[in-house]
Design a protein around this motif. Structure first.
Motif, PDB file in Angstrom:
ATOM      1  N   PHE A   1       0.716  -1.310  -0.136  1.00  0.00           N
ATOM      2  CA  PHE A   1       0.007   0.004  -0.035  1.00  0.00           C
ATOM      3  C   PHE A   1       1.004   1.393   0.122  1.00  0.00           C
ATOM      4  O   PHE A   1       1.668   1.298   0.877  1.00  0.00           O
ATOM      5  CB  PHE A   1      -0.790  -0.077   1.262  1.00  0.00           C
ATOM      6  CG  PHE A   1      -1.977  -0.977   1.341  1.00  0.00           C
ATOM      7  CD1 PHE A   1      -3.310  -0.546   1.023  1.00  0.00           C
ATOM      8  CD2 PHE A   1      -1.625  -2.323   1.684  1.00  0.00           C
ATOM      9  CE1 PHE A   1      -4.295  -1.424   1.120  1.00  0.00           C
ATOM     10  CE2 PHE A   1      -2.570  -3.150   1.693  1.00  0.00           C
ATOM     11  CZ  PHE A   1      -3.948  -2.978   1.298  1.00  0.00           C
ATOM     12  N   THR A   2       0.753   2.002  -0.872  1.00  0.00           N
ATOM     13  CA  THR A   2       1.542   3.123  -1.115  1.00  0.00           C
ATOM     14  C   THR A   2       1.161   4.220   0.193  1.00  0.00           C
ATOM     15  O   THR A   2       1.815   5.074   0.431  1.00  0.00           O
ATOM     16  CB  THR A   2       1.479   3.996  -2.509  1.00  0.00           C
ATOM     17  OG1 THR A   2       0.173   3.753  -2.752  1.00  0.00           O
ATOM     18  CG2 THR A   2       2.363   3.170  -3.357  1.00  0.00           C
ATOM     19  N   ASP A   3      -0.097   4.375   0.502  1.00  0.00           N
ATOM     20  CA  ASP A   3      -0.755   5.044   1.395  1.00  0.00           C
ATOM     21  C   ASP A   3      -0.526   4.696   2.797  1.00  0.00           C
ATOM     22  O   ASP A   3      -1.139   3.510   3.173  1.00  0.00           O
ATOM     23  CB  ASP A   3      -2.028   5.450   1.194  1.00  0.00           C
ATOM     24  CG  ASP A   3      -2.929   6.116   2.039  1.00  0.00           C
ATOM     25  OD1 ASP A   3      -2.272   7.099   2.658  1.00  0.00           O
ATOM     26  OD2 ASP A   3      -4.010   5.609   1.984  1.00  0.00           O
TER      27      ASP A   3
ATOM     28  N   ALA B   1      -3.544   3.819   5.123  1.00  0.00           N
ATOM     29  CA  ALA B   1      -4.270   2.573   4.428  1.00  0.00           C
ATOM     30  C   ALA B   1      -3.589   1.189   4.986  1.00  0.00           C
ATOM     31  O   ALA B   1      -4.023   0.121   4.931  1.00  0.00           O
ATOM     32  CB  ALA B   1      -4.407   2.598   3.162  1.00  0.00           C
TER      33      ALA B   1
ATOM     34  N   TYR C   1      -7.662  -6.750   0.075  1.00  0.00           N
ATOM     35  CA  TYR C   1      -7.861  -5.617   0.969  1.00  0.00           C
ATOM     36  C   TYR C   1      -7.831  -4.196   0.184  1.00  0.00           C
ATOM     37  O   TYR C   1      -8.504  -3.163   0.443  1.00  0.00           O
ATOM     38  CB  TYR C   1      -6.722  -5.498   1.850  1.00  0.00           C
ATOM     39  CG  TYR C   1      -7.046  -6.417   3.084  1.00  0.00           C
ATOM     40  CD1 TYR C   1      -7.861  -7.326   3.064  1.00  0.00           C
ATOM     41  CD2 TYR C   1      -6.130  -6.273   4.431  1.00  0.00           C
ATOM     42  CE1 TYR C   1      -8.180  -8.123   4.346  1.00  0.00           C
ATOM     43  CE2 TYR C   1      -6.317  -7.211   5.528  1.00  0.00           C
ATOM     44  CZ  TYR C   1      -7.301  -7.889   5.357  1.00  0.00           C
ATOM     45  OH  TYR C   1      -7.376  -8.984   6.506  1.00  0.00           O
ATOM     46  N   LYS C   2      -6.903  -4.182  -0.945  1.00  0.00           N
ATOM     47  CA  LYS C   2      -6.578  -2.932  -1.569  1.00  0.00           C
ATOM     48  C   LYS C   2      -7.943  -2.075  -2.139  1.00  0.00           C
ATOM     49  O   LYS C   2      -8.294  -1.031  -1.792  1.00  0.00           O
ATOM     50  CB  LYS C   2      -5.394  -3.103  -2.637  1.00  0.00           C
ATOM     51  CG  LYS C   2      -5.085  -1.913  -3.453  1.00  0.00           C
ATOM     52  CD  LYS C   2      -4.049  -1.169  -2.489  1.00  0.00           C
ATOM     53  CE  LYS C   2      -3.272  -0.245  -3.262  1.00  0.00           C
ATOM     54  NZ  LYS C   2      -4.052   0.952  -3.689  1.00  0.00           N
ATOM     55  N   PRO C   3      -8.568  -2.904  -2.880  1.00  0.00           N
ATOM     56  CA  PRO C   3      -9.718  -2.366  -3.640  1.00  0.00           C
ATOM     57  C   PRO C   3     -10.810  -1.973  -2.414  1.00  0.00           C
ATOM     58  O   PRO C   3     -11.689  -1.064  -2.792  1.00  0.00           O
ATOM     59  CB  PRO C   3     -10.347  -3.214  -4.730  1.00  0.00           C
ATOM     60  CG  PRO C   3      -9.663  -4.511  -4.243  1.00  0.00           C
ATOM     61  CD  PRO C   3      -8.274  -4.336  -3.559  1.00  0.00           C
TER      62      PRO C   3
ATOM     63  N   THR D   1     -10.046  -1.047   0.496  1.00  0.00           N
ATOM     64  CA  THR D   1      -9.815   0.030   1.388  1.00  0.00           C
ATOM     65  C   THR D   1      -9.814   1.151   0.684  1.00  0.00           C
ATOM     66  O   THR D   1     -10.621   2.222   0.954  1.00  0.00           O
ATOM     67  CB  THR D   1      -8.482  -0.018   2.202  1.00  0.00           C
ATOM     68  OG1 THR D   1      -7.613  -0.995   1.176  1.00  0.00           O
ATOM     69  CG2 THR D   1      -8.350  -0.421   3.299  1.00  0.00           C
ATOM     70  N   ASP D   2      -9.661   0.991  -0.836  1.00  0.00           N
ATOM     71  CA  ASP D   2      -9.791   2.155  -1.605  1.00  0.00           C
ATOM     72  C   ASP D   2     -11.335   2.618  -1.921  1.00  0.00           C
ATOM     73  O   ASP D   2     -11.486   3.759  -1.770  1.00  0.00           O
ATOM     74  CB  ASP D   2      -9.215   1.891  -3.076  1.00  0.00           C
ATOM     75  CG  ASP D   2      -7.902   1.663  -2.935  1.00  0.00           C
ATOM     76  OD1 ASP D   2      -7.229   2.228  -2.042  1.00  0.00           O
ATOM     77  OD2 ASP D   2      -7.228   1.290  -4.190  1.00  0.00           O
ATOM     78  N   SER D   3     -12.265   1.540  -1.792  1.00  0.00           N
ATOM     79  CA  SER D   3     -13.576   1.855  -2.009  1.00  0.00           C
ATOM     80  C   SER D   3     -14.402   2.354  -0.637  1.00  0.00           C
ATOM     81  O   SER D   3     -15.608   2.375  -0.467  1.00  0.00           O
ATOM     82  CB  SER D   3     -14.202   1.082  -2.888  1.00  0.00           C
ATOM     83  OG  SER D   3     -14.258  -0.183  -2.015  1.00  0.00           O
TER      84      SER D   3
END
Ligand code: ATP
Length: 883
Positions: free
Chosen positions: A324-326, A329, A360-362, A364-366
């Protein structure tokens, strides 16, 4: 159109030019100059032709194209020649392998990244996402574990010629081996080897002809110049062979099966070549790194072993942060992963971490909800994979059923992979082109020898569970199904439990159609009856299993339905693993707490288990907690105290928990929290010492501290802390009524300090145990004074196993005779009493208005004293016991 074609060729030219300027295939400057001149000429001619008329232009165009082609071909030829020259130069100059070529060979993209299969190792390395997994050599030690890379390198510096890297599926073996070769090729490590050859057993299976070692090397490493081969044979000590995926090998490694060869020029079968290499008959001085999942082949490999442990918590931390770049997150994802999955062994698998992060990524993004359990995670994964294929509901169901049949076949027959023909028999034929989405494929899809397997045991079990609910014809009942697969599955019942709950299965039902309601009913019946039986019994493992199933189901009403009052829950739940704690915690939270929680036999509680326990205490209604003999230690106790600060606990048993002074501060904060209800604290056999005890005494000054009973047997206390203790007892806030201080070196001066409190009006102490405290008769004058004081509330005093002697006994007798002394129980066993004190003793017993029990055993009283003592017992209507 014409212009587009021309541009294409010009672009191609530019590409070649670029290659010649920057790549390894560098022609001479003169040649490049000539080539540029010719290219400009061609372009000029072409534009002139275009300017005249279209048809001439067209003719001119084709001539131009032909010319361009000729130049291109000659240039390519030149590049090849010049590359061969470079090889030759290198060989002659440094007699070594072309490391750039090795890098190109190993870093060539093979395959694709998939959700279940993982990110390609090459990409992981190229994009600097490599996080070295941890390894263990021999026994697993918790601290200072080496990384896999370090462990392999260390093993390679030893005498051993074979280093076997062993790890479960997806633990990062392939990636680690490719990194090893890349690091060597970049000149970073293992520079003592001149030649490094990387092979995959999977590829080696395909060679069916006979060949020499040189031919094999050449075949798999086209870039390696044939003329360098003699050097490999002459100096095998300079050669490192890296073999990946021994568990995929299809032939025997047993040396007895082959006539091993020793001649490098001899052509034999590939299995014989490999056996000859690994058993030391061929290129005897060469070194090998072999990676494998645990396999029966291991018995044929000598040398040292490196066990891949994978990603422990801190590597997972780094992994998630690089995924995760953020940062917020990443933190959220990591916390969630550790809370919901971090206690399962398979979380150490980098491949599993990749899958989890990709799910998890999509979400957390949404801002979506992350899966709470393993079952929910796999539901999310499957929903995602099926949606990618855009199939109809019927086709999606067919696909899942085909995968379910495959899972059943693999599980019952313990097959690792299935052939194409078998896949067809499962009904997978229409979905063959989507195979890579779900499965690991070996071989070309078109080839009949292509085989398929699940990327992980987990997915295999999930498909098995899912197909149970989709098709009644496959399994007649849950019990039979579980019985059939009991030796080959670990999570099947968990997945069944998760999928049986409506909220959890709904996303899949939306895609696949409804689950079979008879199958759901059948599973629920089995779960209810089997858990009822388990919870009536004393087998704690069966209790834990039941909690795990409930945890997967995530239904509070189900917990209340299953955990009926007659269930024997809470029976000595020792040796709780982290998973067990999580499941237990969930059940306790759903039930609103239980009255008591006994972890008496717990011999080891991990840090994670303790934090779950702390949170269970914090939210629950548990009144008694026994962690005795759990060797908890200060660090974990600190974590536990977070839960103790706001809980309903009344009794806490911490006997032999490896606690020291450091824990006392945390304990004080728990004891003095305004919600504290702790009234019994057992601290026996912990080295808290005087300093720790003095801190603990601080709590007794607090109006919030409710402590009434304190057990400090063998806590390394001395007289040094008794003044502070005495002051605490007199503070007016202390509620202490019973204190056990046996087996501490108190000395007479310690008792003197304590006696000040005993005669203080605010001291509430009623019972004091000072046996085995190295006391002498000298302390008895203070004790006697205290016992006679009108404020003394002591009714029980144990002074056994101290050198009180005659002098001490007489002083105590004096106190007993006084009407103000309210002692009911006196222990003076083994205190060196003799017949000489008998008369005073009998008088004191007769005079006392309260004494009921007297412990006189193991003194020097002879038979002569017996009649008088018997008489005292007969005369006194109060005395109940004299030993
Ligand atoms: N050191 C690493 N750093 C980051 N990601 C990794 C690392 N090792 C492995 N991975 C990820 O995990 C996936 C699986 O790793 P790899 O293929 O190396 O495991 P393996 O132990 O060889 O598995 P198998 O036994 O199934 O062949 C990789 O594709 C990659 O996405």
């Amino acid at each position: 159109m014409i212009t587009r074609v021309l541009f294409f060729f010009l672009a191609n030219f530019n590409h070649i030019k670029q290659k010649t300027l920057t790549g390894t295939d560098r022609p001479s400057r003169t040649h490049l100059g000539q080539w540029l001149k010719q290219k400009n000429q061609v372009c000029k001619e072409f534009s002139e032709a275009i300017d005249k008329d279209f048809w001439t232009a067209s003719k001119q165009f084709w001539q131009t194209i032909q010319q361009l082609r000729r130049y291109e071909m000659s240039l390519k030829l030149f590049i090849k020649l010049s590359r061969d020259n470079i090889y030759k130069e290198k060989r002659i100059a440094i007699n070594t392998m072309d490391k750039d070529a090795v890098l190109i060979h190993i870093l060539k993209l093979k395959g694709v990244s998939t959700l279940l299969g993982g990110d390609l190792p090459v990409r992981v390395i190229n994009e600097n996402k490599y996080i070295s997994p941890l390894a263990a050599e021999g026994e697993v030690i918790e601290e200072n574990l080496p990384t896999v890379d370090q462990a392999i390198r260390t093993a390679l510096t030893g005498e051993n010629k074979i280093v076997t890297v062993i790890g479960p599926e997806g633990s990062g073996k392939t990636t680690a081996l490719e990194k090893l070769v890349v690091d060597w090729a970049k000149g970073e490590h293992l520079q003592n080897f001149e030649y490094v050859f990387h092979f995959r057993f999977q590829d080696l299976n395909a060679h069916e002809d006979v060949l020499s070692i040189a031919t094999l090397i050449q075949r798999c490493h086209h870039y390696f110049p044939p003329k360098a081969m003699p050097l490999v044979v002459q100096k095998p000590e300079d050669v490192l062979f890296v073999f990946d995926g021994l568990n995929d090998y299809k032939h025997s490694l047993d040396p007895a099966v082959y006539t091993l060869c020793s001649d490098p020029d001899q052509a034999v079968s590939v299995p014989c070549l490999l056996a000859s290499l690994l058993h030391g008959s061929l290129l005897n001085e060469a070194t090998f790194v072999v990676a494998t999942r645990p396999t029966a082949y291991l018995k044929f490999l000598s040398g040292s072993q490196v066990k891949v442990l994978g990603f422990l918590k801190s590597q997972r931390n780094s992994y998630v942060n690089s995924f995760f770049t953020d940062a917020p997150a990443a933190n959220k994802a990591l916390m969630h992963m550790e809370r919901t999955l971090g206690f399962y062994d398979f979380c150490t698998s980098p491949r599993f971490c990749w899958t989890v992060c990709s799910v998890y990524k999509p979400l957390t993004d949404s801002g979506g909800k992350l899966p709470e359990t393993l079952s929910q995670l796999f539901v999310d994964i499957l929903v995602h994979l099926i949606q990618m294929l855009s199939l109809s509901q019927a086709d999606s169901r067919e696909l899942v059923l085909a995968l379910g049949r495959m899972a059943s076949h693999c599980s019952t027959g313990q097959h690792l992979s299935c052939t194409k023909a078998q896949m067809y028999s499962f009904g997978f034929q229409p979905f063959l082109t989507s195979a890579d989405t779900f499965l690991r494929r070996e071989g070309e899809l078109e080839s009949d020898t292509c085989v398929f397997s699940f990327h992980s045991q987990l997915m295999q079990e999930f498909m098995l569970a899912l197909s149970f609910f989709l098709d009644k014809s496959i399994y007649t009942g849950a019990e039979k199904m579980l019985e059939k697969h009991k030796d080959s599955t670990k999570f099947l019942d968990l997945f069944l439990s998760g999928l049986s709950e409506p909220t959890q299965r709904r996303p899949l039902e939306n895609l696949l159609g409804e689950f079979n309601c008879d199958q759901i009913k059948d599973f629920k019946q089995w779960f209810k009856s089997s858990s009822e039986e388990a919870l009536q019994g004393y087998n704690t493992d069966s209790h834990y299993r039941c909690f795990h199933l409930l945890h997967q189901a995530q239904s509070e009403s189900l917990v209340k339905e299953i955990i009926i009052p007659s269930a024997r829950i809470g029976i000595s739940y020792g040796n709780l693993s982290l998973q067990d704690c999580v499941a237990w915690n969930y059940v306790v939270a759903c039930l609103g707490g239980t009255d008591w929680l006994n972890l008496l036999t717990a011999s080891f509680l991990s840090t994670g288990a303790v934090s779950h326990l702390a949170s269970a205490l914090n939210r629950g209604l548990t009144r008694e907690l026994d962690l005795s003999h759990s060797h908890l230690g200060d660090e974990k106790f600190k974590i536990l105290c977070a839960g103790l600060r706001d809980c309903k606990l009344q009794k806490l048993h911490l006997v032999t928990c490896n606690l020291t002074e450091a824990s006392c501060e945390d304990l004080v904060s728990a004891l003095t929290s305004d919600t504290s209800q702790l009234c019994l604290l057992e601290m026996a056999f912990n080295e808290i010492g005087d300093q720790g005890f003095e801190k603990l005494c601080g709590a007794l000054h607090s109006p919030h501290c409710k402590l009434e009973k304190l057990q400090l047997d063998t806590c390394e206390l001395t007289e040094a802390s008794m003044e502070v203790f005495s002051a605490a007892l007199c503070s007016g806030q202390s509620q202490l009524k019973e204190v056990d201080m046996k087996r501490n070196i108190m000395d007479d001066s310690g008792v003197e300090a304590l006696c000040k409190a005993l005669q203080h009006p605010l001291c509430k102490l009623q019972s004091l145990n000072l046996s085995m405290c190295e006391l002498t008769g000298a302390c008895c004058s203070h004790l006697s004074g205290a016992l006679m004081s009108e404020y003394c509330s002591l009714s029980e005093l144990d002074l056994s196993v101290n050198e009180l002697g005659q002098e001490g006994a007489l002083l105590l007798c004096q106190a007993l005779r006084r009407p103000g002394c309210i002692l009911e129980k006196l222990g003076v066993e083994m205190t060196r009493l003799t017949d000489a004190c008998l008369e005073d003793l009998c008088t004191a017993v007769r005079a006392s208005k309260t004494l009921k029990r007297l412990e006189l055993r193991n003194n020097s009283l002879t038979d002569a004293s017996v009649p008088a003592l018997v008489q005292v017992m007969q005369d006194s209507h109060r005395m109940q016991e004299m030993k």
